[in-house]
Design a protein around this motif. Structure first.
Motif, PDB file in Angstrom:
ATOM      1  N   THR A  37      19.307  13.626   3.098  1.00 45.84           N
ATOM      2  CA  THR A  37      19.151  13.435   1.666  1.00 45.84           C
ATOM      3  C   THR A  37      18.180  14.471   1.140  1.00 45.84           C
ATOM      4  O   THR A  37      17.175  14.766   1.754  1.00 45.84           O
ATOM      5  CB  THR A  37      18.611  12.027   1.379  1.00 45.84           C
ATOM      6  OG1 THR A  37      19.527  11.073   1.882  1.00 45.84           O
ATOM      7  CG2 THR A  37      18.428  11.805  -0.106  1.00 45.84           C
ATOM      8  N   GLY A  38      18.463  15.009  -0.019  1.00 45.51           N
ATOM      9  CA  GLY A  38      17.527  15.922  -0.647  1.00 45.51           C
ATOM     10  C   GLY A  38      17.823  17.370  -0.331  1.00 45.51           C
ATOM     11  O   GLY A  38      18.867  17.727   0.220  1.00 45.51           O
ATOM     12  N   GLU A  48      20.936  21.699  -2.816  1.00 47.70           N
ATOM     13  CA  GLU A  48      20.682  20.311  -3.163  1.00 47.70           C
ATOM     14  C   GLU A  48      21.366  19.396  -2.150  1.00 47.70           C
ATOM     15  O   GLU A  48      22.143  19.848  -1.296  1.00 47.70           O
ATOM     16  CB  GLU A  48      21.197  20.025  -4.571  1.00 47.70           C
ATOM     17  CG  GLU A  48      20.431  20.738  -5.676  1.00 47.70           C
ATOM     18  CD  GLU A  48      20.888  20.284  -7.045  1.00 47.70           C
ATOM     19  OE1 GLU A  48      20.674  19.092  -7.371  1.00 47.70           O
ATOM     20  OE2 GLU A  48      21.466  21.102  -7.775  1.00 47.70           O
ATOM     21  N   GLY A  49      21.091  18.097  -2.276  1.00 46.45           N
ATOM     22  CA  GLY A  49      21.640  17.144  -1.325  1.00 46.45           C
ATOM     23  C   GLY A  49      23.153  17.128  -1.285  1.00 46.45           C
ATOM     24  O   GLY A  49      23.753  16.792  -0.262  1.00 46.45           O
ATOM     25  N   ASN A 155      15.341  14.161  -3.256  1.00 50.57           N
ATOM     26  CA  ASN A 155      16.260  14.884  -4.138  1.00 50.57           C
ATOM     27  C   ASN A 155      15.555  15.583  -5.287  1.00 50.57           C
ATOM     28  O   ASN A 155      16.165  16.411  -5.974  1.00 50.57           O
ATOM     29  CB  ASN A 155      17.300  13.922  -4.722  1.00 50.57           C
ATOM     30  CG  ASN A 155      18.405  13.599  -3.743  1.00 50.57           C
ATOM     31  OD1 ASN A 155      18.948  14.478  -3.098  1.00 50.57           O
ATOM     32  ND2 ASN A 155      18.738  12.324  -3.633  1.00 50.57           N
ATOM     33  N   TYR A 156      14.296  15.245  -5.516  1.00 50.94           N
ATOM     34  CA  TYR A 156      13.584  15.715  -6.703  1.00 50.94           C
ATOM     35  C   TYR A 156      12.311  16.495  -6.387  1.00 50.94           C
ATOM     36  O   TYR A 156      11.791  17.177  -7.263  1.00 50.94           O
ATOM     37  CB  TYR A 156      13.198  14.516  -7.584  1.00 50.94           C
ATOM     38  CG  TYR A 156      14.362  13.640  -7.945  1.00 50.94           C
ATOM     39  CD1 TYR A 156      15.191  13.960  -9.010  1.00 50.94           C
ATOM     40  CD2 TYR A 156      14.647  12.495  -7.205  1.00 50.94           C
ATOM     41  CE1 TYR A 156      16.273  13.154  -9.344  1.00 50.94           C
ATOM     42  CE2 TYR A 156      15.736  11.681  -7.533  1.00 50.94           C
ATOM     43  CZ  TYR A 156      16.543  12.018  -8.594  1.00 50.94           C
ATOM     44  OH  TYR A 156      17.612  11.225  -8.922  1.00 50.94           O
ATOM     45  N   ILE A 334      21.536  17.307  -9.715  1.00 51.19           N
ATOM     46  CA  ILE A 334      21.089  15.915  -9.675  1.00 51.19           C
ATOM     47  C   ILE A 334      20.837  15.398 -11.085  1.00 51.19           C
ATOM     48  O   ILE A 334      20.899  14.198 -11.346  1.00 51.19           O
ATOM     49  CB  ILE A 334      19.813  15.769  -8.797  1.00 51.19           C
ATOM     50  CG1 ILE A 334      19.523  14.307  -8.466  1.00 51.19           C
ATOM     51  CG2 ILE A 334      18.614  16.417  -9.453  1.00 51.19           C
ATOM     52  CD1 ILE A 334      20.443  13.711  -7.465  1.00 51.19           C
TER      53      ILE A 334
END
Length: 463
Positions: A37-38, A48-49, A155-156, A334
Motif C-alpha cells: 500500500t502506498g 502511487e499505490g 498513500n499520502y 489518490i
C-alpha cells in the motif's frame, strides 16, 4: 519564539573539482516489485499505490516554526498548483517536538488540500559540523515515537528521515548511519516510502550519497527508498546539474531535488537548468521555501509575509515560469488525478470542474456533509462535501448556523457569506455543475473559543 531557518553552507570547491574529475561510476540495482500500500519505487520512478507514476512538484513549508500559518499556507500552495509539500518538523532536540496529534493534523490538512505530504525532521541539519544537531538515530527515535500518526497514511505520506543529516565534517559517516536508520524504521514496522537527504548540508559535493546510493538502496528490504539532493551554490552551472541528475538516471535509482533556490549566500544556483533537467528526466522537485526565512536568506521566500497575493520574484519563477509548478504539476491520482487549472495567488485550490451536464439537464437535490479535518488550540480546518442526488445540478447553496460562535479565517472553492452565526456558501464558478451522484468539496479554516461544536443542520439547495 520564531527561530530563523538555518543558513545553507558553502561547500569545499577544491574537493568538488577533484570529485568531478574522479567521476565515480554508478551501479545499477535491480528493484523487485512489491505489493504494498502506498508509494513504491520502480527504477527511477516513484509510483502511487495503484501503479501510477508520480512526479513531485511542490515547495517546502516551515511548519514547526510557523504552525499557525500552516492551514492557510497549504491551501495557498495548492491554489498555485503544487501537488506536494515538504513539511518541516521538530523532533525535540532543537525544535518542537511536534507531537503525534500535531503531525496527524498536518497530514489531515495536506489531504484536505490534495497535497502529498513529505514529512522531515529538521533537527538533523548539519550533524557532525553543527554541534546542536540531532543524529539520524535520534531522528528515528522520534519517528517511532509518533508512529501512531503515520500508520495507515502510506498513500499520502513520504517519510524524509532527516534534513541535511551531515555537514561537511566526516560526511562519510552518512552511509552507515543512513543504512542503520532505514533498517530500524523497517524493523519498527514502517511501510512508508522513505526519503534520505544527502550529506554536505544536503548538497553532496563529496558525492558520498551519489556513489553509495546503490548500497544504501539495497539495505532497504522493501526497496522503497528515494534519494534527495539539495541544490544551492554547489550547483551553479548546468553541467554540474545535468551530470548529477543523469548519474542517478543511469544508475536506475530514484532521486528528487528536495530543496533548491534561485540564489544563495554560497553561490548562485542555476534554477533554470534545475527545472529544465528535472522536467526532462521526470525527476521531482521541491523549492525552498514558502515564507518565513531568516538569518540573511529572506530572499528565498516565495511569498512575502505568508501572503499568497505577494509572490516574490522567486515565487513567480517557480510557480509560473518555464518548467515551473503551474506548467508541469499533476495531482496525485489518490485525489482524483487532476491538474489545477489556472490557479491564482488569491484563488482557491482549483481542480478542473467535473463534466458539465447540458444546459437543459434537469436540476435535482443535493446533500452536504460537514467534517472537521484538523484542529489546534483556538483554530480548526474543515471540509464540506456537496453531492448531487439522482439528477444533475447546475448550482448549489449550502447553509448552516454556527452553534458555538465559530468564525471563518479563510475559505476556498466556494463563495461564503455570513450574517452573525448564519453561514451561506455558494459554489465557485467551476464546481457548481455536478452530474448525478457526483460530488465536490470546498474547505475552510476557522477560529473558536470554548467548544467547537459542529452544526447540527447543514443543508444543501440545488438549482
Amino acid at each position: 519564539m520564531t527561530v530563523p531557518i538555518p543558513r545553507k553552507r558553502r561547500a569545499w570547491w577544491a574537493a568538488i573539482a577533484a570529485a568531478l574529475c574522479a567521476g565515480a561510476a554508478a551501479l545499477f540495482v535491480a528493484q523487485p516489485a512489491h505489493a504494498a500500500t502506498g508509494f513504491t519505487v520502480s527504477g527511477t520512478q516513484i509510483l502511487e499505490g495503484n501503479g501510477a507514476p508520480f512526479v513531485m512538484r511542490g515547495v517546502n513549508h516551515a511548519h514547526t516554526w510557523y504552525q499557525d500559518r500552516t492551514p492557510r499556507a497549504l491551501a495557498d500552495i495548492k491554489a498555485l498548483g503544487a501537488n506536494t509539500v515538504r513539511v518541516v518538523l521538530g523532533s525535540g532536540k532543537r525544535w518542537g517536538p511536534d507531537s503525534a496529534a500535531n503531525v496527524s493534523a498536518v497530514i489531515s490538512q495536506c489531504k484536505t488540500n490534495k497535497l502529498i505530504c513529505v514529512l522531515e525532521v529538521h533537527d538533523t541539519t548539519g550533524y557532525g559540523e553543527e554541534g546542536a544537531a540531532a543524529s539520524l538515530a535520534e531522528a528515528v527515535d522520534y519517528w517511532i515515537s509518533i508512529k501512531s500518526a503515520l500508520d495507515g497514511q502510506e498513500n499520502y505520506v513520504i517519510l524524509n528521515i532527516g534534513n541535511e543529516p551531515y555537514g561537511n565534517t566526516n560526511a562519510s559517516g552518512w552511509v552507515a548511519d543512513t543504512k542503520n536508520a532505514i533498517t530500524r524504521l523497517r524493523a519498527a514496522g514502517f511501510a512508508h516510502q522513505i526519503m534520505v537527504d544527502a550529506p554536505n548540508w544536503g548538497q553532496d559535493w563529496s558525492f558520498t550519497m551519489r556513489d553509495n546510493a546503490a548500497s544504501v538502496f539495497a539495505t532497504d528490504p522493501n526497496r522503497n527508498t528515494v534519494f534527495s539532493v539539495h541544490m544551492y551554490g554547489v550547483f551553479d552551472t548546468a553541467a554540474e546539474i545535468t551530470d548529477y541528475l543523469n548519474r542517478f538516471k543511469t544508475a536506475g535509482l530514484p532521486l528528487v531535488v528536495g530543496e533548491f533556490g534561485h540564489n544563495h549566500s554560497d553561490g548562485n544556483p542555476d534554477e533554470d537548468a534545475i527545472l529544465a533537467t528535472a522536467q526532462q528526466l521526470g525527476i521531482g522537485y521541491l523549492g525552498w521555501s514558502w515564507s518565513g526565512n531568516g538569518g540573511g536568506v529572506e530572499y528565498l521566500d516565495m511569498v512575502t509575509g505568508f501572503d499568497a497575493a505577494q509572490l516574490t520574484s522567486w515565487g513567480q519563477r517557480l510557480f509560473n515560469g518555464a518548467n515551473g509548478i503551474k506548467a508541469t504539476s499533476k495531482q496525485a491520482t489518490i485525489f482524483g488525478g487532476t491538474t489545477p487549472s489556472s490557479p491564482s495567488s488569491s484563488g482557491p485550490p482549483s481542480d478542473p470542474p467535473p463534466s458539465s451536464p447540458s444546459p437543459s439537464a434537469p436540476s435535482g437535490a443535493c446533500t452536504a456533509t460537514y467534517a472537521v479535518t484538523g484542529s489546534w488550540p483556538g483554530g480548526f480546518q474543515g471540509a464540506v462535501t456537496v453531492k448531487a442526488g439522482s439528477a444533475a445540478i447546475n448550482a448549489w447553496t449550502v447553509t448552516w448556523t454556527w452553534p458555538s460562535g465559530q468564525s471563518f479565517t479563510n475559505t476556498w472553492s466556494a463563495t461564503v457569506t455570513t450574517s452573525g452565526s448564519a453561514v451561506t456558501a455558494k459554489n465557485a464558478a467551476w464546481n457548481g455543475k455536478l452530474a448525478a451522484g457526483a460530488s465536490t468539496t470546498w474547505g475552510f479554516t476557522g477560529s473558536f473559543s470554548g467548544s467547537n461544536t459542529a452544526p447540527t443542520a447543514v443543508t444543501c439547495a440545488a438549482a
